[in-house]
Design a protein around this motif. Sequence first.
Motif, PDB file in Angstrom:
ATOM      1  N   MET A 266     -29.411  46.266-107.240  1.00  0.00           N
ATOM      2  CA  MET A 266     -29.752  44.888-107.548  1.00  0.00           C
ATOM      3  C   MET A 266     -28.446  44.041-107.031  1.00  0.00           C
ATOM      4  N   LEU A 267     -28.707  43.053-106.000  1.00  0.00           N
ATOM      5  CA  LEU A 267     -27.731  42.059-105.809  1.00  0.00           C
ATOM      6  C   LEU A 267     -27.985  40.797-106.423  1.00  0.00           C
ATOM      7  N   ASN A 268     -26.991  39.938-106.664  1.00  0.00           N
ATOM      8  CA  ASN A 268     -27.233  38.765-107.413  1.00  0.00           C
ATOM      9  C   ASN A 268     -27.240  37.669-106.049  1.00  0.00           C
ATOM     10  N   PRO A 269     -28.463  37.085-105.766  1.00  0.00           N
ATOM     11  CA  PRO A 269     -28.761  36.197-104.727  1.00  0.00           C
ATOM     12  C   PRO A 269     -27.625  34.995-104.832  1.00  0.00           C
ATOM     13  N   ASP A 270     -26.883  34.476-105.743  1.00  0.00           N
ATOM     14  CA  ASP A 270     -25.901  33.464-105.847  1.00  0.00           C
ATOM     15  C   ASP A 270     -24.961  33.741-104.778  1.00  0.00           C
ATOM     16  N   TYR A 271     -24.631  35.116-104.738  1.00  0.00           N
ATOM     17  CA  TYR A 271     -23.578  35.311-103.648  1.00  0.00           C
ATOM     18  C   TYR A 271     -23.809  35.892-102.424  1.00  0.00           C
ATOM     19  N   LEU A 272     -25.156  35.751-102.187  1.00  0.00           N
ATOM     20  CA  LEU A 272     -25.629  36.074-100.822  1.00  0.00           C
ATOM     21  C   LEU A 272     -26.131  34.900 -99.753  1.00  0.00           C
ATOM     22  N   THR A 273     -25.382  35.124 -98.445  1.00  0.00           N
ATOM     23  CA  THR A 273     -25.909  34.224 -97.282  1.00  0.00           C
ATOM     24  C   THR A 273     -26.368  34.975 -96.282  1.00  0.00           C
ATOM     25  N   TYR A 274     -26.949  34.430 -95.135  1.00  0.00           N
ATOM     26  CA  TYR A 274     -27.295  34.922 -94.025  1.00  0.00           C
ATOM     27  C   TYR A 274     -26.969  34.005 -92.790  1.00  0.00           C
ATOM     28  N   SER A 275     -26.694  34.902 -91.586  1.00  0.00           N
ATOM     29  CA  SER A 275     -26.321  34.368 -90.423  1.00  0.00           C
ATOM     30  C   SER A 275     -27.266  34.708 -89.267  1.00  0.00           C
ATOM     31  N   ILE A 276     -27.363  33.802 -88.442  1.00  0.00           N
ATOM     32  CA  ILE A 276     -28.232  34.088 -87.192  1.00  0.00           C
ATOM     33  C   ILE A 276     -27.366  34.408 -85.950  1.00  0.00           C
ATOM     34  N   PHE A 277     -27.607  35.601 -85.054  1.00  0.00           N
ATOM     35  CA  PHE A 277     -26.969  35.986 -83.936  1.00  0.00           C
ATOM     36  C   PHE A 277     -28.036  36.003 -82.875  1.00  0.00           C
ATOM     37  N   THR A 278     -27.821  35.718 -81.761  1.00  0.00           N
ATOM     38  CA  THR A 278     -28.413  36.057 -80.412  1.00  0.00           C
ATOM     39  C   THR A 278     -27.621  36.663 -79.464  1.00  0.00           C
ATOM     40  N   ASP A 279     -28.607  37.242 -78.692  1.00  0.00           N
ATOM     41  CA  ASP A 279     -28.219  38.108 -77.450  1.00  0.00           C
ATOM     42  C   ASP A 279     -27.065  39.108 -77.685  1.00  0.00           C
ATOM     43  N   GLU A 303     -23.452  30.059 -92.363  1.00  0.00           N
ATOM     44  CA  GLU A 303     -23.938  30.951 -93.313  1.00  0.00           C
ATOM     45  C   GLU A 303     -24.952  30.111 -94.276  1.00  0.00           C
ATOM     46  N   ILE A 304     -26.014  30.543 -94.358  1.00  0.00           N
ATOM     47  CA  ILE A 304     -27.048  29.899 -95.147  1.00  0.00           C
ATOM     48  C   ILE A 304     -27.174  30.655 -96.329  1.00  0.00           C
ATOM     49  N   PRO A 305     -26.969  29.943 -97.527  1.00  0.00           N
ATOM     50  CA  PRO A 305     -27.491  30.514 -98.694  1.00  0.00           C
ATOM     51  C   PRO A 305     -28.866  31.114 -99.121  1.00  0.00           C
ATOM     52  N   TYR A 306     -29.190  32.135 -99.638  1.00  0.00           N
ATOM     53  CA  TYR A 306     -30.273  32.731 -99.839  1.00  0.00           C
ATOM     54  C   TYR A 306     -31.025  31.973-100.792  1.00  0.00           C
ATOM     55  N   GLY A 307     -32.381  31.765-100.242  1.00  0.00           N
ATOM     56  CA  GLY A 307     -33.252  30.493-100.927  1.00  0.00           C
ATOM     57  C   GLY A 307     -32.910  29.123-100.573  1.00  0.00           C
ATOM     58  N   TYR A 308     -32.201  28.952 -99.664  1.00  0.00           N
ATOM     59  CA  TYR A 308     -31.905  27.546 -99.394  1.00  0.00           C
ATOM     60  C   TYR A 308     -32.932  26.944 -98.908  1.00  0.00           C
ATOM     61  N   SER A 309     -33.414  25.640 -99.534  1.00  0.00           N
ATOM     62  CA  SER A 309     -34.756  25.053 -98.996  1.00  0.00           C
ATOM     63  C   SER A 309     -34.332  23.637 -98.658  1.00  0.00           C
ATOM     64  N   TYR A 314     -36.566  27.929 -95.398  1.00  0.00           N
ATOM     65  CA  TYR A 314     -37.588  28.383 -96.418  1.00  0.00           C
ATOM     66  C   TYR A 314     -37.287  29.952 -96.665  1.00  0.00           C
ATOM     67  N   LEU A 315     -37.567  30.400 -97.680  1.00  0.00           N
ATOM     68  CA  LEU A 315     -37.387  31.595 -98.276  1.00  0.00           C
ATOM     69  C   LEU A 315     -37.283  32.648 -97.160  1.00  0.00           C
ATOM     70  N   ARG A 316     -38.444  32.604 -96.445  1.00  0.00           N
ATOM     71  CA  ARG A 316     -38.328  33.941 -95.598  1.00  0.00           C
ATOM     72  C   ARG A 316     -38.649  33.239 -94.000  1.00  0.00           C
ATOM     73  N   ARG A 317     -38.182  32.167 -93.736  1.00  0.00           N
ATOM     74  CA  ARG A 317     -38.438  31.376 -92.372  1.00  0.00           C
ATOM     75  C   ARG A 317     -37.275  30.422 -92.356  1.00  0.00           C
ATOM     76  N   VAL A 318     -37.053  30.254 -90.912  1.00  0.00           N
ATOM     77  CA  VAL A 318     -36.211  29.187 -90.396  1.00  0.00           C
ATOM     78  C   VAL A 318     -36.711  28.546 -89.017  1.00  0.00           C
ATOM     79  N   TYR A 319     -36.531  27.139 -89.101  1.00  0.00           N
ATOM     80  CA  TYR A 319     -36.849  26.559 -87.716  1.00  0.00           C
ATOM     81  C   TYR A 319     -35.534  26.346 -86.989  1.00  0.00           C
TER      82      TYR A 319
END
Length: 410
Positions: A266-279, A303-309, A314-319
Motif C-alpha cells: 500500500m502507498l500513502n496517498p498523501d505523498y502521491l501526485t500525478y502528471s499528464i503527458f502528451t505525444d 503535479e496534481i495531488p491524489y484526490g485533489y478536488s 475529480y478522483l478519477r477524472r480531469v477536465y
Amino acid sequence: MKKFSLLLMSVAVAVSAMAGVKSAGNAYRPLCKSAATIKAPSRVDIITEQPEGTVVTYSRGGEYLLSSLYGYEPAVQTGRVKVTYAPDGKTVYIEDPLCYGEGVGTWVEGELVDDGRYISVPLGQYVSYNEEYGYGLILAWGSTDVIEFEDEDGVFYWLDFIRDERAEVALYAIDAATGTITLEGTEGSVDNPYPYDCVATGLAGVWSDDGSVATIEWNTTWTVMGDAVPAVPANPEVTEFFDSGNEEGYTRLDFNINLVDVDGNMLNPDYLTYSIFTDNDQLFTFDYDTYGLNNGFEADMTEIPYGYSGFDFYLRRVYFYRTNAGDNPLFTWRIGMQLNYTVDGVTNKSDIVYLEVYPHTAVDELSAGKTVTGVRYYNMAGQQMAQPYGLTIQVTTYSDGSTSAVKVVK
C-alpha cells in the motif's frame, strides 16, 4: 450545465455493456462539498474542514455499486479514508465515508461505543451538497433487489433499492490488534453470476431530493496505513478520453489510480501526485491563469495531488480547457499519465501510461528502419472489425515481423 451533461453521458457509455439491467436510481450527478446559503429550508450543515484530533489514514477494501438510470457498475473499493479521533475520547469524524465520494473532502460525525470497540455513525448525514441544484447525497442503509421482467423484446432486469427506514446508524467494528475497521451487517458479492451480483445490503448514498440511490457499499474494511517509505508506484490506468471539440465543452480524461507500489504494498496517498503527458512525453501544465481561479490553486501546476478536488479535478477524472480541434491542439495522437511518489525527499515515478486516442502515423517506425505492413482492429470481446469503432484494439504488423497493440477510441 455542459459539464453535467458530459458526466451523465460518460456513465451511460460506461454501463452500456450491461444494457440488460436497468436501474431505479437517478442518473449520475456531480458531487459538491458546498453548503447552501440561499434560503433556510434548503440549508444543510456539512463539515468541510478537518476536525481537531488525531488523524489516522486507512486503505479502503470491500465492494461497491454505482447506480444510474442507464444501468449499474459493481467494482472493488480502492483508495483511502481518514478517521479523526477527537480529544474528548468519544467523538469520531470520518472523511468521505463512501468510496464513491472520495475526493470531496467532507466529514461525517460519529462516536465510539461499547468501550471503544465500535464506531456508531448516524445515518442521514450529508456527504455532499450541490448548492446550485439544491440537493445532496446523504447516508442511508438498505438493500438492492433485482426484479426480472419479460416483454416482447425479451427478458430484462430492474435494479431496485429498498431503504431500511428502521436503521438509524451504521456500525463499524474496530479491531485494534490488526488495525482494521469493518462495517457490520453487510452482504453481497461482485463475483456472483450476472446479473445477480447487483444484490447487496450495506451503506448507501441516496439523493436527498428524491431518495434514489447513487451508490451502495458492502464488505467494507479499512486497514490502517503504516509509515510511508520510498517506493515505486504501480502504473495508473488511463481509461478514456473524450473531446468535446471546443474549449467550452470540457474535454476530459478518465483514469484509475491503485494505491499500491510495484510489489503490491500500500502507498500513502498523501505523498502521491500525478502528471499528464502528451505525444512525445511532453509535460502538460495546468496554468494558473486558466485553471487557478476555478480550482483553488495559486500557481501553475504540473503535479496534481491524489484526490485533489476542484471544478475540473475529480478522483478519477480531469477536465481541460483545450481541444484537439483548431490551431492549438491539446495533443495530436496520445495522452498519458505518470504517478510521482515522494517520501523523505526521494521521488519515485511510475511509467508514463498512454492512451493512443488517434491512430499513430508510421513516422517513428519508418525512421527505425521498418515499415508498417498491416493493421487489424478488434473490439473488446476479441472480435476482428473492418474499421475501428468505439474502444478498439489496434494491432500493427511491421516489416520485420514484430507487432504492437494499442487501445484507440474512434
